[in-house]
Design an enzyme around this catalytic site. Structure first.
Site, PDB file in Angstrom:
ATOM      1  N   ASP A   8       3.434   2.764  -0.748  1.00  0.00           N
ATOM      2  CA  ASP A   8       3.172   2.713   0.692  1.00  0.00           C
ATOM      3  C   ASP A   8       4.324   3.374   1.436  1.00  0.00           C
ATOM      4  O   ASP A   8       5.348   2.757   1.716  1.00  0.00           O
ATOM      5  CB  ASP A   8       2.966   1.276   1.174  1.00  0.00           C
ATOM      6  CG  ASP A   8       2.628   1.232   2.677  1.00  0.00           C
ATOM      7  OD1 ASP A   8       2.788   2.269   3.364  1.00  0.00           O
ATOM      8  OD2 ASP A   8       2.221   0.163   3.158  1.00  0.00           O
TER       9      ASP A   8
ATOM     10  N   HIS B 297       8.312   1.425   7.778  1.00  0.00           N
ATOM     11  CA  HIS B 297       9.171   0.596   6.926  1.00  0.00           C
ATOM     12  C   HIS B 297      10.487   1.289   6.552  1.00  0.00           C
ATOM     13  O   HIS B 297      11.307   0.708   5.848  1.00  0.00           O
ATOM     14  CB  HIS B 297       8.422   0.225   5.644  1.00  0.00           C
ATOM     15  CG  HIS B 297       7.052  -0.316   5.915  1.00  0.00           C
ATOM     16  ND1 HIS B 297       6.844  -1.489   6.592  1.00  0.00           N
ATOM     17  CD2 HIS B 297       5.809   0.165   5.623  1.00  0.00           C
ATOM     18  CE1 HIS B 297       5.545  -1.714   6.708  1.00  0.00           C
ATOM     19  NE2 HIS B 297       4.895  -0.724   6.132  1.00  0.00           N
TER      20      HIS B 297
ATOM     21  N   ILE C 235      10.271  -2.564   9.679  1.00  0.00           N
ATOM     22  CA  ILE C 235       9.849  -3.890   9.223  1.00  0.00           C
ATOM     23  C   ILE C 235       9.460  -3.827   7.745  1.00  0.00           C
ATOM     24  O   ILE C 235       9.180  -2.753   7.205  1.00  0.00           O
ATOM     25  CB  ILE C 235       8.677  -4.448  10.064  1.00  0.00           C
ATOM     26  CG1 ILE C 235       7.425  -3.563   9.936  1.00  0.00           C
ATOM     27  CG2 ILE C 235       9.093  -4.568  11.532  1.00  0.00           C
ATOM     28  CD1 ILE C 235       6.193  -4.155  10.636  1.00  0.00           C
TER      29      ILE C 235
ATOM     30  N   GLY D 196       3.972  -5.653   4.743  1.00  0.00           N
ATOM     31  CA  GLY D 196       3.294  -6.940   4.612  1.00  0.00           C
ATOM     32  C   GLY D 196       3.028  -7.282   3.154  1.00  0.00           C
ATOM     33  O   GLY D 196       3.192  -8.425   2.720  1.00  0.00           O
TER      34      GLY D 196
HETATM   35  C1  LIG Z   1      -5.499   3.008   4.995  1.00  0.00           C
HETATM   36  C2  LIG Z   1      -4.080   2.488   5.224  1.00  0.00           C
HETATM   37  C3  LIG Z   1      -3.869   1.721   6.422  1.00  0.00           C
HETATM   38  C4  LIG Z   1      -2.501   1.247   6.662  1.00  0.00           C
HETATM   39  C5  LIG Z   1      -2.395  -0.245   6.408  1.00  0.00           C
HETATM   40  C6  LIG Z   1      -1.088  -0.815   6.832  1.00  0.00           C
HETATM   41  C7  LIG Z   1       0.041  -0.307   6.013  1.00  0.00           C
HETATM   42  C8  LIG Z   1       1.315  -1.148   6.020  1.00  0.00           C
HETATM   43  O1  LIG Z   1       2.364  -0.227   5.730  1.00  0.00           O
HETATM   44  C9  LIG Z   1       1.536  -1.805   7.374  1.00  0.00           C
HETATM   45  C10 LIG Z   1       2.314  -3.033   7.235  1.00  0.00           C
HETATM   46  O2  LIG Z   1       2.675  -3.503   6.181  1.00  0.00           O
HETATM   47  S1  LIG Z   1       2.704  -3.858   8.708  1.00  0.00           S
HETATM   48  C11 LIG Z   1       3.609  -5.274   8.170  1.00  0.00           C
HETATM   49  C12 LIG Z   1       2.759  -6.469   7.887  1.00  0.00           C
HETATM   50  N1  LIG Z   1       2.045  -6.959   9.037  1.00  0.00           N
HETATM   51  C13 LIG Z   1       2.727  -7.568  10.039  1.00  0.00           C
HETATM   52  O3  LIG Z   1       3.935  -7.678  10.047  1.00  0.00           O
HETATM   53  C14 LIG Z   1       1.886  -8.141  11.165  1.00  0.00           C
HETATM   54  C15 LIG Z   1       2.427  -9.492  11.576  1.00  0.00           C
HETATM   55  N2  LIG Z   1       1.574 -10.107  12.556  1.00  0.00           N
HETATM   56  C16 LIG Z   1       1.688  -9.864  13.878  1.00  0.00           C
HETATM   57  O4  LIG Z   1       2.546  -9.111  14.303  1.00  0.00           O
HETATM   58  C17 LIG Z   1       0.718 -10.530  14.804  1.00  0.00           C
HETATM   59  O5  LIG Z   1       0.235 -11.707  14.191  1.00  0.00           O
HETATM   60  C18 LIG Z   1      -0.493  -9.628  15.170  1.00  0.00           C
HETATM   61  C19 LIG Z   1       0.008  -8.421  15.959  1.00  0.00           C
HETATM   62  C20 LIG Z   1      -1.242  -9.162  13.930  1.00  0.00           C
HETATM   63  C21 LIG Z   1      -1.468 -10.414  16.023  1.00  0.00           C
HETATM   64  O6  LIG Z   1      -0.765 -11.049  17.047  1.00  0.00           O
HETATM   65  P1  LIG Z   1      -1.371 -11.130  18.514  1.00  0.00           P
HETATM   66  O7  LIG Z   1      -1.555  -9.767  19.070  1.00  0.00           O
HETATM   67  O8  LIG Z   1      -0.519 -12.088  19.286  1.00  0.00           O
HETATM   68  O9  LIG Z   1      -2.826 -11.676  18.255  1.00  0.00           O
HETATM   69  P2  LIG Z   1      -3.413 -13.090  18.641  1.00  0.00           P
HETATM   70  O10 LIG Z   1      -3.443 -13.223  20.123  1.00  0.00           O
HETATM   71  O11 LIG Z   1      -2.729 -14.145  17.823  1.00  0.00           O
HETATM   72  O12 LIG Z   1      -4.896 -12.982  18.089  1.00  0.00           O
HETATM   73  C22 LIG Z   1      -5.809 -12.066  18.687  1.00  0.00           C
HETATM   74  C23 LIG Z   1      -7.047 -12.024  17.834  1.00  0.00           C
HETATM   75  O13 LIG Z   1      -6.789 -11.334  16.608  1.00  0.00           O
HETATM   76  C24 LIG Z   1      -6.965 -12.196  15.473  1.00  0.00           C
HETATM   77  N3  LIG Z   1      -5.821 -12.004  14.571  1.00  0.00           N
HETATM   78  C25 LIG Z   1      -4.551 -12.402  14.846  1.00  0.00           C
HETATM   79  N4  LIG Z   1      -3.764 -12.054  13.803  1.00  0.00           N
HETATM   80  C26 LIG Z   1      -4.542 -11.454  12.899  1.00  0.00           C
HETATM   81  C27 LIG Z   1      -4.258 -10.896  11.627  1.00  0.00           C
HETATM   82  N5  LIG Z   1      -3.049 -10.931  11.099  1.00  0.00           N
HETATM   83  N6  LIG Z   1      -5.280 -10.355  10.952  1.00  0.00           N
HETATM   84  C28 LIG Z   1      -6.528 -10.329  11.460  1.00  0.00           C
HETATM   85  N7  LIG Z   1      -6.846 -10.864  12.685  1.00  0.00           N
HETATM   86  C29 LIG Z   1      -5.855 -11.416  13.382  1.00  0.00           C
HETATM   87  C30 LIG Z   1      -6.976 -13.596  16.036  1.00  0.00           C
HETATM   88  O14 LIG Z   1      -7.750 -14.461  15.227  1.00  0.00           O
HETATM   89  C31 LIG Z   1      -7.527 -13.399  17.426  1.00  0.00           C
HETATM   90  O15 LIG Z   1      -8.931 -13.315  17.347  1.00  0.00           O
HETATM   91  P3  LIG Z   1      -9.834 -14.549  17.870  1.00  0.00           P
HETATM   92  O16 LIG Z   1      -9.370 -14.849  19.260  1.00  0.00           O
HETATM   93  O17 LIG Z   1     -11.224 -14.032  17.794  1.00  0.00           O
HETATM   94  O18 LIG Z   1      -9.551 -15.679  16.921  1.00  0.00           O
END
Ligand SMILES: CCCCCCC[C@@H](O)CC(=O)SCCNC(=O)CCNC(=O)[C@H](O)C(C)(C)COP(=O)(O)OP(=O)(O)OC[C@H]1O[C@@H](n2cnc3c(N)ncnc32)[C@H](O)[C@@H]1OP(=O)(O)O
Length: 286
Positions: free
Chosen positions: A189, A194, A209, A212
């Site tokens: 990745d 990152h 960061i 994940g």
């Molecule tokens: C093809 C290749 C593609 C590339 C793929 C990616 C490649 C990688 O390199 C990328 C990574 O590794 S990134 C690192 C790992 N991920 C993270 O660090 C994300 C951490 N999480 C956050 O920041 C927030 O929770 C965040 C931002 C995720 C959500 O926080 P908020 O904006 O505050 O959301 P919130 O108000 O809590 O919820 C809104 C609605 O969204 C749903 N939801 C929340 N977190 C979710 C999550 N993690 N996954 C899926 N859905 C999620 C909630 O349920 C809510 O929906 P509803 O109101 O309908 O319940």
């Protein structure tokens, strides 16, 4: 239109053929911090030539291990800037212990696209089989695309795992290395989020960061070591939601509750007032 759910949902992505050896397996485990106790025999089970045990979470990197370019968020009906995307959730189910060497073919489809208003959540499902067609593992993952909601789609379900109303049965602190993401990216990745401070800033983060999937593997290993005698073959399935970012060098506090044939788990960041890192984590014991 960056997201067209009528095109995306159900779309099949090109299948991927790949192979792996115990070298990739060992590098993956090193990327999770394995080997920090180099005289500990149980730790060295993750790092043996030819016969290394394999954490089921290796399934998340196996097909793309040798990728050398950043991923593209470009599928039928989906065209999104990588800087807007974070990994949302991940689940892996293995159909038996993953061998230290092997070949696989992964087929992936876009299963769901949810419109969260301020964000889009795109869910992929994949199946991996060996050359004889026997199932090796299945996976389900979501990406959370910030600012890409509002396309008129459905909001989708809100799911969460209820934790027992008691202190955790086991708690372990797992330090990560300052260079953890730079090491882990060698498992395929190459997202600059990152590794490139400028890219991370432009994406809204003060610094790069941790992947994940690195946190995901670290926590699976921590639970395996703390509760399952370090035996990766006892993990049948592992799923988690990425609830908050982790910066390389931070310490993860992993809290584990026994619940029948499952372990319910959370991971928080010690240095930032126990900010959530992983939530809704379930390890199913084989
Ligand atoms: C093809 C290749 C593609 C590339 C793929 C990616 C490649 C990688 O390199 C990328 C990574 O590794 S990134 C690192 C790992 N991920 C993270 O660090 C994300 C951490 N999480 C956050 O920041 C927030 O929770 C965040 C931002 C995720 C959500 O926080 P908020 O904006 O505050 O959301 P919130 O108000 O809590 O919820 C809104 C609605 O969204 C749903 N939801 C929340 N977190 C979710 C999550 N993690 N996954 C899926 N859905 C999620 C909630 O349920 C809510 O929906 P509803 O109101 O309908 O319940």
């Amino acid at each position: 239109m960056p997201i067209d759910p009528s095109v995306a949902i159900g779309a099949e992505l090109p299948s991927q053929d790949f192979s792996w050896t115990s070298s990739e397996v060992q590098l993956y485990h090193l990327g999770l911090g394995a080997g920090s106790r180099p005289t500990d025999a149980s730790e060295l089970r993750y790092l043996r030539d030819g016969e290394s045990q394999v954490l089921p979470t290796f399934a998340t990197v196996a097909a793309t291990f040798h990728a050398a370019e950043p991923p593209k968020v470009s599928f039928p009906g989906v065209e999104i800037d990588l800087a807007k995307v974070v990994h949302g959730s991940q689940e892996v189910v293995v159909h038996g212990p993953i061998p230290a060497n092997g070949k696989g073919r992964t087929t992936t489809r876009i299963a769901e696209v949810w419109d969260k208003g301020k964000a889009a959540v795109i869910v992929q499902e994949s199946t991996t089989v060996d050359p004889e067609g026997n199932p090796l593992w299945t996976a389900r993952s979501s990406i959370f695309a910030r600012g890409e909601g509002g396309f008129g789609g459905e909001r989708g379900p809100s799911e969460s795992v209820e934790l027992p109303d008691r202190e955790p049965d086991v708690e372990v602190d797992v330090p990560t290395l300052p260079q953890q993401a730079l090491l882990y990216r060698l498992c395929g990745d190459r997202n600059p989020l990152h590794s490139d401070p400028e890219f991370a800033k432009a994406a809204g983060f003060p610094a790069p960061i941790l992947h994940g999937l690195c946190t995901y593997g670290i926590v699976c290993k921590a639970a395996t070591d703390a509760v399952l005698d370090g035996d990766a073959a006892r993990v049948k399935a592992f799923r988690a939601r990425f609830a908050g970012v982790v910066f390389p060098g931070e310490t993860l506090r992993v809290r584990i509750w026994r619940d029948g044939d499952r372990l319910l788990i959370t991971a928080v960041v010690v240095e930032r007032d126990l900010a959530p890192a992983l939530a809704d984590v379930v390890l199913t014991i084989a």
